[in-house]
Write a protein that holds these residues in place. Structure first.
Motif, mmCIF file in Angstrom:
data_model
loop_
_atom_site.group_PDB
_atom_site.id
_atom_site.type_symbol
_atom_site.label_atom_id
_atom_site.label_comp_id
_atom_site.label_asym_id
_atom_site.label_seq_id
_atom_site.Cartn_x
_atom_site.Cartn_y
_atom_site.Cartn_z
ATOM 1 N N UNK A 62 -9.670 1.554 12.650
ATOM 2 C CA UNK A 62 -8.414 1.740 13.391
ATOM 3 C C UNK A 62 -7.544 0.484 13.317
ATOM 4 N N UNK A 63 -6.258 0.697 13.154
ATOM 5 C CA UNK A 63 -5.302 -0.414 13.170
ATOM 6 C C UNK A 63 -5.068 -0.816 14.619
ATOM 7 N N UNK A 64 -5.215 -2.104 14.902
ATOM 8 C CA UNK A 64 -5.113 -2.548 16.296
ATOM 9 C C UNK A 64 -4.022 -3.587 16.517
ATOM 10 N N UNK A 65 -3.455 -4.098 15.435
ATOM 11 C CA UNK A 65 -2.384 -5.106 15.566
ATOM 12 C C UNK A 65 -1.308 -4.831 14.514
ATOM 13 N N UNK A 82 -9.902 -1.037 3.139
ATOM 14 C CA UNK A 82 -9.608 -0.757 4.551
ATOM 15 C C UNK A 82 -10.487 -1.557 5.507
ATOM 16 N N UNK A 83 -11.591 -2.122 5.020
ATOM 17 C CA UNK A 83 -12.448 -2.953 5.868
ATOM 18 C C UNK A 83 -11.991 -4.398 5.906
ATOM 19 N N UNK A 84 -11.093 -4.804 5.012
ATOM 20 C CA UNK A 84 -10.604 -6.192 4.994
ATOM 21 C C UNK A 84 -9.139 -6.187 4.550
ATOM 22 N N UNK A 85 -8.260 -6.156 5.530
ATOM 23 C CA UNK A 85 -6.834 -6.053 5.227
ATOM 24 C C UNK A 85 -6.213 -7.416 4.949
ATOM 25 N N UNK A 86 -6.994 -8.500 5.199
ATOM 26 C CA UNK A 86 -6.404 -9.841 5.178
ATOM 27 C C UNK A 86 -5.969 -10.268 3.778
ATOM 28 N N UNK A 87 -6.473 -9.595 2.748
ATOM 29 C CA UNK A 87 -6.057 -9.957 1.388
ATOM 30 C C UNK A 87 -4.591 -9.614 1.149
ATOM 31 N N UNK A 442 -2.422 5.276 12.349
ATOM 32 C CA UNK A 442 -3.616 4.830 13.062
ATOM 33 C C UNK A 442 -4.636 4.192 12.120
ATOM 34 N N UNK A 443 -4.546 4.492 10.821
ATOM 35 C CA UNK A 443 -5.425 3.883 9.820
ATOM 36 C C UNK A 443 -4.582 3.313 8.686
ATOM 37 N N UNK A 444 -5.208 2.467 7.885
ATOM 38 C CA UNK A 444 -4.558 2.044 6.660
ATOM 39 C C UNK A 444 -4.678 3.206 5.668
ATOM 40 N N UNK A 445 -3.748 4.135 5.756
ATOM 41 C CA UNK A 445 -3.769 5.293 4.851
ATOM 42 C C UNK A 445 -3.451 4.837 3.429
ATOM 43 N N UNK A 446 -3.564 5.752 2.499
ATOM 44 C CA UNK A 446 -3.204 5.435 1.109
ATOM 45 C C UNK A 446 -1.733 4.999 1.064
ATOM 46 N N UNK A 447 -0.891 5.650 1.865
ATOM 47 C CA UNK A 447 0.527 5.284 1.894
ATOM 48 C C UNK A 447 0.716 3.873 2.451
ATOM 49 N N UNK A 448 -0.071 3.536 3.483
ATOM 50 C CA UNK A 448 0.055 2.200 4.092
ATOM 51 C C UNK A 448 -0.344 1.097 3.119
ATOM 52 N N UNK A 449 -1.117 1.427 2.071
ATOM 53 C CA UNK A 449 -1.411 0.436 1.037
ATOM 54 C C UNK A 449 -0.134 -0.173 0.463
ATOM 55 N N UNK A 450 0.951 0.599 0.478
ATOM 56 C CA UNK A 450 2.210 0.164 -0.148
ATOM 57 C C UNK A 450 3.186 -0.442 0.867
#
Ligand code: SF4
Length: 696
Positions: A62-65, A82-87, A442-450
């Motif tokens: 879940x996205x929290x910030x 999706x487990x490590x968005x910091x990259x 609510x999640x890093x969806x495939x679309x949110x990748x962009x």
């Protein structure tokens, strides 16, 4: 111990359009389990998704910030873990993220407001859908805003508005209790609307005649008095042949036609050319069966027609629905108990989001944007200037304009077009080109990748508001738990963004949005926030004591002179025919356990355990000819691309077909699908692509 919970909250299942009411039992801040309660559509029943598919809201992804794309992030692509968005992203405060989003949108607006477009969501509430369309129309003065109805029932709505005068169902599915015959066409309710399917099964147990029509021999065939397995894409030839028989044998309802319809003579003349003998080779159904079906339906006292995306997702989807409407009208099957037209809605709030105006050609309640008086009524309420009279761009048209560089900014709330668009590699390439992509989810969806900015939003079980199901029933959703971390409800995020852009909305409570909607939505007359605290209300509701009208149009239609219209439909072949290179037919859809692009159900422990792997279905004889054992991998290729996927044997599928669910990112069905669209509903032809299937 099922009695061991801290609180219980009533809400609505977040998945399909049936709109089952649920009781959420919460323990230690988490939903522990879900029970069905006595809602008008479900009477306590739930399917496996409603019963077990709740725990995605507590998933660690879940996205929290709020997140902002890092300046040193790799090039945009489907490349974020999706487990490590910091990259790719850095955490931000709400103030920073919203200020940046508002500034980016205003900079584009200053250059040209049409550089920005929006996709809202049928997963959000009515109030959130209303605010989203208002955001684009108020903030950017145009109508380039749409949502997933474009990929779902847009062609059905186009045909219904054209011929009946309203885009919603004319009867609830529960009306099947009063029917003696029903058609289910292009729909697989046992998997996609499972609780509605329980009513269909009970209907047959009472002796009701169920006619199931589908290119696949779907599960409901076991309950059918007729299973009509027709050629994919041949709906119009089959339905016109059935109507030809009704005319030829004088089985139509002359007095109903005279009293309530127009253009009958043209329809009758048109149908003369579609004899069952001529159409049989095209639709693959014997003349005998076509005649039998015509007599069974026309001789029933009350008949319902249900349809799904097997009907709507074709380049002739609007024509398919026109035929179904004509069939109901000529047999007098609208506006009386046990009779009517019912496109079964896919997402839990696709009816409500459409009603709320989240479509490029209509404002709330399907009031057209081309009408200056209608626009004025809205701009008065919004305290804003006029906006464009031109119908806006649809989902696929917006993506094409993004690809062409004519749209450079997008605000996407709760939609995942990088999985759901046809020819999805094209959509992904388009999103990579955007200067500004704001994704609220609510999640890093495939679309949110962009995305450039990600705004963490809330799941339905964390929201307050209303949703409207396939039956036109308006129901309250309530938060059982708060959103995780700093995530917020979608209506409040859109409001904050609007306020920072100087639109001065200032809503403090979602009920204020509902009250504003009522000012220009007659469908909500007599439906109040107060009433919805204790009851579900079907629109239209004729008084504050009326639970709502399950059946509409018994005394005429909301069209000129109160008449419905027959619109003749010609036979149009699918956009691409199988050939030597791509000799088979691919169709796509959903499975019982997985819903749409899988963002939620694949993060649900039970559902993912039951159906963990991307799969496609082929007839056992087809597999044998290819030398493929069930469980082995095959390669599917179309003119758009290829995927590798596990093959299953399924006798219900025709030997020249393959069925591919679209929930699996690792074998995304929409890499293969054809983006050709229906000219009226602008819906893509998801249900027919020429495909090559190879053993790997
Ligand atoms: Fe949810 Fe639809 Fe299943 Fe009902 S039938 S529990 S609304 S998914």
């Amino acid at each position: 111990d099922l009695q061991d919970y801290d609180s219980e909250t009533e809400s609505v299942c977040p998945f399909c359009g049936v709109g089952c009411l649920v009781s959420l039992k919460v323990k230690d801040g988490k939903v522990k389990y879900v029970e069905g309660i006595n809602g008008p559509a479900n009477e306590g029943r739930l399917c496996v998704k409603g019963r077990f598919g709740y725990d995605y809201i507590h998933h660690p992804h879940r996205l929290t910030k709020p997140l902002i794309r890092r300046e040193d992030a790799p090039a945009k692509g489907l490349n974020v873990d999706p487990g490590d968005l910091s990259t790719h992203f850095r955490e931000a405060t709400w103030d920073e993220a919203l200020d940046l989003a508002a500034k980016g949108l205003m900079d584009l607006r200053a250059e040209d407001p049409r550089l920005v477009a929006g996709f809202g969501s049928a997963k959000c509430t009515n109030e959130e859908a209303y605010l989203f369309q208002k955001f684009i129309r108020h903030g950017f003065k145009h109508n380039n805003v749409d949502h997933c109805t474009r990929l779902c029932h847009a062609s059905s709505v186009a045909a219904l508005i054209e011929n009946v005068g309203s885009g919603a169902v004319t009867a609830t599915f529960n009306e099947i209790e009063n029917a003696d015959v029903a058609i289910v066409i292009g729909s697989n309710p046992i998997e996609n609307h499972p609780v509605a399917a329980t009513y269909f099964k009970q209907f047959t147990k009472r002796g009701g005649k169920l006619i199931v029509m589908d290119p696949r021999g779907i599960g409901l065939r076991r309950f059918a008095s007729e299973m009509v397995q027709f050629r994919p894409g041949a709906d119009v030839s089959m339905l016109n042949a059935i109507m030809h028989v009704i005319v030829e044998e004088g089985l139509y309802d002359q007095s109903y036609i005279e009293k309530f319809t127009e253009n009958w003579e043209a329809e009758k003349a048109h149908l003369a050319q579609f004899s069952p003998e001529k159409m049989s080779d095209i639709c693959g159904v014997s003349p005998d069966q076509l005649r039998r079906v015509a007599r069974t339906f026309a001789n029933g006292k009350a008949g319902l027609i249900f349809w799904g995306m097997g009907v709507s997702q074709h380049i002739h989807g609007t024509d398919n629905s026109r035929c179904l409407i004509s069939l109901a009208l000529m047999t007098g099957n609208v506006g009386k108990p046990g009779a009517g037209l019912h496109p079964l809605r896919g997402q839990n709030n696709v009816q409500g989001a459409s009603d709320a105006g989240l479509i490029p050609m209509f404002l709330p309640d399907y009031q057209t944007v081309t009408d200056a008086g209608v626009r004025e009524a809205f701009t008065q309420v919004w305290d804003s200037g006029d906006f464009s009279h031109e119908k806006g761009l649809t989902v696929t048209e917006i993506v094409d304009q993004v690809y062409a560089g004519n749209i450079r900014g997008m605000y996407i709330q709760g939609e995942n077009p990088a999985m759901s668009d046809p020819d999805v590699d094209h959509a992904r390439a388009a999103f990579a080109k955007l200067d500004l992509l704001i994704v609220q989810d609510i999640f890093l969806t495939e679309t949110a990748n962009y995305a450039d900015i990600i705004l963490p939003a809330s799941a339905l079980y964390e929201k307050n508001g209303t949703v409207s199901n396939t039956n036109r029933q308006v129901q309250r959703v309530r938060p059982a738990v708060p959103p995780p971390g700093e995530a917020r409800e979608d209506w409040s995020i859109t409001t904050e963004l609007a306020d920072r852009m100087g639109l001065d909305w200032g809503y403090r409570d979602v009920s204020e949005v509902f009250d504003e909607m009522k000012l220009n939505m007659k469908s909500l007359d007599n439906i109040t926030w107060e009433r919805l605290k204790t009851e579900s209300v079907t629109y239209p509701s004729l008084s504050e004591n009326d639970p709502g009208q399950a059946i509409v149009f018994g005394d005429g239609f909301p069209r000129a002179e109160g008449r419905a219209r027959f619109t003749p439909a010609a036979v149009i072949p699918p956009d691409e025919a199988p050939d030597a290179d791509y000799p088979m037919i691919m169709t796509t859809g959903r499975q019982l356990e997985h819903w749409h692009t899988g963002a939620m159900t694949r993060r649900s422990r039970v559902l993912d355990a039951v159906e963990p792997e991307a799969n496609c279905s082929l007839h056992p004889r087809t597999l044998k000819l290819m030398g493929v054992e069930p469980g082995e991998m095959v390669r599917l290729s179309t003119r758009r691309g290829s995927i590798e996927i596990m093959a299953r044997a399924d006798r219900a599928i025709a030997e020249d077909m393959v069925f591919v669910p679209f929930a699996y990112v690792e074998a995304a069905a929409n890499i293969l699908t054809n983006p050709a669209i229906d000219p009226y509903g602008k819906i893509p032809e998801f249900k027919f692509s020429a495909v090559k299937v190879e053993k790997i």
